[in-house]
Design an enzyme around this catalytic site. Structure first.
Site, mmCIF file in Angstrom:
data_model
loop_
_atom_site.group_PDB
_atom_site.id
_atom_site.type_symbol
_atom_site.label_atom_id
_atom_site.label_comp_id
_atom_site.label_asym_id
_atom_site.label_seq_id
_atom_site.Cartn_x
_atom_site.Cartn_y
_atom_site.Cartn_z
ATOM 1 N N VAL A 1 0.853 -1.475 0.114
ATOM 2 C CA VAL A 1 0.185 0.125 -0.027
ATOM 3 C C VAL A 1 0.861 1.188 -0.049
ATOM 4 O O VAL A 1 0.617 2.265 -0.727
ATOM 5 C CB VAL A 1 -0.896 -0.145 1.166
ATOM 6 C CG1 VAL A 1 -1.631 1.195 1.358
ATOM 7 C CG2 VAL A 1 -1.991 -1.377 1.285
ATOM 8 N N LYS B 1 15.073 -3.712 2.278
ATOM 9 C CA LYS B 1 14.018 -3.117 1.089
ATOM 10 C C LYS B 1 14.249 -1.778 0.679
ATOM 11 O O LYS B 1 14.439 -1.388 -0.625
ATOM 12 C CB LYS B 1 12.797 -3.308 2.001
ATOM 13 C CG LYS B 1 11.492 -3.097 0.969
ATOM 14 C CD LYS B 1 10.580 -2.651 1.713
ATOM 15 C CE LYS B 1 9.686 -4.043 1.934
ATOM 16 N NZ LYS B 1 8.320 -4.065 2.753
ATOM 17 N N THR C 1 -5.203 -0.771 7.067
ATOM 18 C CA THR C 1 -6.364 -1.035 7.457
ATOM 19 C C THR C 1 -6.725 -1.281 8.911
ATOM 20 O O THR C 1 -5.937 -2.120 9.487
ATOM 21 C CB THR C 1 -7.047 -2.205 6.582
ATOM 22 O OG1 THR C 1 -7.135 -2.009 5.231
ATOM 23 C CG2 THR C 1 -8.331 -2.735 6.842
ATOM 24 N N ARG D 1 -6.775 -2.855 -5.603
ATOM 25 C CA ARG D 1 -6.595 -4.301 -5.867
ATOM 26 C C ARG D 1 -5.208 -4.590 -6.308
ATOM 27 O O ARG D 1 -4.634 -3.939 -7.216
ATOM 28 C CB ARG D 1 -7.513 -4.831 -6.921
ATOM 29 C CG ARG D 1 -9.048 -4.829 -6.608
ATOM 30 C CD ARG D 1 -9.897 -4.922 -7.903
ATOM 31 N NE ARG D 1 -9.579 -3.744 -8.728
ATOM 32 C CZ ARG D 1 -9.736 -3.489 -10.150
ATOM 33 N NH1 ARG D 1 -10.506 -4.692 -10.514
ATOM 34 N NH2 ARG D 1 -9.547 -2.644 -10.744
ATOM 35 N N ASN E 1 -15.008 -4.360 2.137
ATOM 36 C CA ASN E 1 -14.152 -5.689 1.799
ATOM 37 C C ASN E 1 -15.323 -6.881 2.296
ATOM 38 O O ASN E 1 -14.989 -7.838 1.629
ATOM 39 C CB ASN E 1 -12.809 -5.680 2.757
ATOM 40 C CG ASN E 1 -11.673 -5.101 1.697
ATOM 41 O OD1 ASN E 1 -12.051 -4.796 0.515
ATOM 42 N ND2 ASN E 1 -10.532 -5.086 2.345
ATOM 43 N N CYS F 1 -6.194 -9.335 1.911
ATOM 44 C CA CYS F 1 -7.073 -8.423 2.336
ATOM 45 C C CYS F 1 -8.457 -8.980 3.052
ATOM 46 O O CYS F 1 -8.728 -9.148 4.101
ATOM 47 C CB CYS F 1 -7.348 -7.174 1.587
ATOM 48 S SG CYS F 1 -6.095 -5.866 1.408
HETATM 49 C C1 UDX Z 1 -9.187 -6.472 -2.438
HETATM 50 C C2 UDX Z 1 -10.352 -5.457 -2.533
HETATM 51 O O1 UDX Z 1 -10.907 -5.326 -3.943
HETATM 52 C C3 UDX Z 1 -9.401 -4.140 -2.501
HETATM 53 O O2 UDX Z 1 -10.520 -3.126 -2.907
HETATM 54 C C4 UDX Z 1 -8.860 -4.042 -1.248
HETATM 55 O O3 UDX Z 1 -8.233 -2.784 -1.154
HETATM 56 C C5 UDX Z 1 -7.795 -5.039 -0.959
HETATM 57 O O4 UDX Z 1 -8.829 -6.332 -1.061
HETATM 58 P P1 UDX Z 1 -7.200 -7.657 -3.887
HETATM 59 O O5 UDX Z 1 -7.096 -8.740 -2.858
HETATM 60 O O6 UDX Z 1 -5.983 -7.115 -4.414
HETATM 61 O O7 UDX Z 1 -8.320 -6.477 -3.134
HETATM 62 O O8 UDX Z 1 -8.206 -8.646 -4.769
HETATM 63 P P2 UDX Z 1 -9.661 -8.838 -5.627
HETATM 64 O O9 UDX Z 1 -9.246 -8.418 -6.942
HETATM 65 O O10 UDX Z 1 -10.567 -7.967 -4.787
HETATM 66 O O11 UDX Z 1 -9.819 -10.444 -5.088
HETATM 67 C C6 UDX Z 1 -9.683 -11.054 -3.886
HETATM 68 C C7 UDX Z 1 -9.694 -12.379 -4.001
HETATM 69 O O12 UDX Z 1 -11.295 -12.663 -4.515
HETATM 70 C C8 UDX Z 1 -9.111 -13.210 -4.945
HETATM 71 O O13 UDX Z 1 -9.058 -14.679 -4.463
HETATM 72 C C9 UDX Z 1 -9.974 -13.390 -6.130
HETATM 73 O O14 UDX Z 1 -9.575 -14.492 -7.111
HETATM 74 C C10 UDX Z 1 -11.567 -13.579 -5.612
HETATM 75 N N1 UDX Z 1 -12.428 -13.194 -6.362
HETATM 76 C C11 UDX Z 1 -12.805 -11.889 -6.897
HETATM 77 C C12 UDX Z 1 -13.401 -14.521 -6.888
HETATM 78 O O15 UDX Z 1 -13.374 -15.397 -6.512
HETATM 79 N N2 UDX Z 1 -14.541 -13.676 -7.753
HETATM 80 C C13 UDX Z 1 -14.711 -12.572 -7.968
HETATM 81 O O16 UDX Z 1 -15.647 -12.230 -8.577
HETATM 82 C C14 UDX Z 1 -13.723 -11.644 -7.667
#
Ligand code: UDX
Length: 444
Positions: A11, A35, A122, A154, A211, A263
């Site tokens: 982030v 890092k 968060t 994301r 979330n 997340c």
């Molecule tokens: C998420 C939130 O989208 C973001 O707003 C927040 O700040 C952090 O968490 P991220 O974890 O990067 O982001 O991924 P995201 O694209 O949201 O997917 C999360 C999980 O849900 C993944 O495992 C993905 O495969 C799954 N997913 C997502 C599904 O299984 N189906 C969907 O329709 C969407």
């Protein structure tokens, strides 16, 4: 504006780079010397499309720098973001806030003038109040406003999400803090970006509620997928049929092996704990957490069923290990539970991932790794697609059929059409979709 970003993880680094790209002068700070040294040498600690190019450009143009020295970095900053980790505390699922509090105290000690301290990590509702208490205790002589400004990035699409957000949420308790936040986001708000100004507590809760709601949506469609399998309906068509209703919306209705990542699993758990602590249990989210956990293991059983009920001594190829595409992040990836379930059932598991193999190796002992998708499936008794990387979307299915020892394809992301796969003589299993068996001999 001069900004310091405390914490150069996912982030912090993405936000810091994007703020500098909008013209602010940003120093990203981290305790981890390795890092920071790597970042100074242009090496990114994470894989995120477009990030390296943006960092290189802004470093070159002297708007972005990296440091381990917090006091110097915040000396002339007007705004200091806290973007340190908030891992799940061992044992109870609460978010561990010790890094946030330590950062807040250090920033207050080093402050040289009025400052706005913004929590981007968060954090559970009420954390901002505690941060304010800490900074007041450490420094009574300097005005330090404490603001909540959650991120909704994301992984894999973080830069796009930062530059074109659906909204920016700001939880501020003073006019001065609101003005500083407006100035920080002014370059983005020119394209009529909705800025949502609320109280600090409301802002903290918005992040978790967002979330949790998305996790509910995914888990809902996953259970509908199971029902589709039991009744011969098609989950993709159900998702489209409900998603066109604007009140529901089409996004986050892709059935799959369960959500993972840094997340959703952590934040849903923390929200459940907050609800319990406040005597306002969130029973829907509690159920979602347990349904999603069980689903990941159930996916292992689904692969075993596709292999005729036993995988003992069989080789299973896994394509895609990260929790989703375009990231090297393995946190809470469904592949972890799936591979373990297969190994427990006596399978030999071989995996391939375009970006995640270095991260996956220590987490998946006993699994072997292949250099590409075709090497991975060679001689295997079944192949399962677990993460929908682009390079798996148009595999040469004729070649896959020839390389496999037995022609079984399990597609846990529904990236193929059943008829497209079965016409090559492959047995196909996917999520929530009926397979109409095609007479193989006629088509191959
Ligand atoms: C998420 C939130 O989208 C973001 O707003 C927040 O700040 C952090 O968490 P991220 O974890 O990067 O982001 O991924 P995201 O694209 O949201 O997917 C999360 C999980 O849900 C993944 O495992 C993905 O495969 C799954 N997913 C997502 C599904 O299984 N189906 C969907 O329709 C969407």
């Amino acid at each position: 504006m001069r900004i310091a970003m405390i914490g150069s993880g996912y982030v912090g680094l993405v936000s810091g780079a994007c703020f500098s790209d909008f013209g602010h002068t940003v120093t990203c700070v981290d305790l981890d010397e390795g890092k920071i040294a790597a970042l100074k040498a242009g090496i990114m600690p994470i894989f995120e499309p477009g990030l390296k190019e943006m960092v290189d450009k802004n470093v070159r143009e002297a708007r972005l720098s990296f440091s381990t020295d917090l006091p110097t970095s915040i000396a002339d900053a007007e705004a200091v973001f806290i973007a340190v980790g908030t891992p799940s505390r061992h044992g109870d699922g609460h978010a561990d806030l010790s890094y946030v509090y330590a950062a807040a105290a250090e920033v207050a000690r080093a402050a040289t003038g009025p400052l706005v301290v913004i929590t981007k990590s968060t954090v559970p509702v009420g954390t901002g109040d505690e941060v304010e208490r800490i900074v007041r205790e450490v420094r009574r002589d300097v005005t330090i406003d404490v603001v909540s400004n959650p991120e909704f990035l994301r992984e894999g699409a973080a830069i796009e999400d930062f530059k074109r957000p659906d909204r920016v949420v700001v939880g501020a308790e003073s006019e001065r803090a609101k003005m500083v936040m407006a100035a920080i986001y002014r370059p983005l708000s020119l394209n009529s970006l909705p800025m949502v100004y609320v109280s600090r507590r409301t802002s903290e809760l918005i992040k978790y509620a967002a979330n949790a709601f998305l996790a509910v949506k995914i888990t809902f469609i996953n259970e509908i997928a199971d029902l589709c399998e039991a009744t011969g309906a098609n989950v993709q068509e159900v998702a489209r049929g409900i998603g066109l209703d604007k009140r529901i919306g089409a996004k986050f209705l892709h059935a799959g092996p369960g959500y993972g990542g840094s997340c959703f699993p952590k934040d849903t758990l923390a929200l459940v704990k907050t609800g319990q602590d406040h005597g306002a249990p969130l029973r829907i989210v509690e159920t979602v957490v347990s349904v999603n956990d069980q689903r990941k293991r159930a996916m292992g059983r689904k692969i075993i069923a596709a292999c005729g009920g036993s995988v003992r001594g069989k080789t299973i190829a896994i394509l895609g290990l990260t929790f989703k595409p375009n990231t090297d992040d393995m946190r809470e990836a469904p592949s972890l539970a799936i591979v373990t379930a297969l190994q427990d059932a006596g399978a030999i598991v071989r995996g391939y991932d375009p970006e995640g193999m270095a991260q996956a190796k220590p987490l998946l002992p006993g699994m072997t790794f292949a250099a590409n998708a075709y090497e991975c499936v060679t001689g295997a008794d079944a192949v399962a697609i677990v993460t929908e990387w682009d390079e798996f979307r148009a595999l040469d299915l004729r070649r896959i059929k020839t390389l496999l020892a037995s022609p079984v394809l399990v597609d846990l992301r529904n990236i193929y059409l059943p008829e497209e796969v079965t016409r090559y003589g492959l047995t196909y299993a996917s999520i929530g979709r009926p397979v109409r068996e095609t007479p193989v001999a006629a088509l191959v």
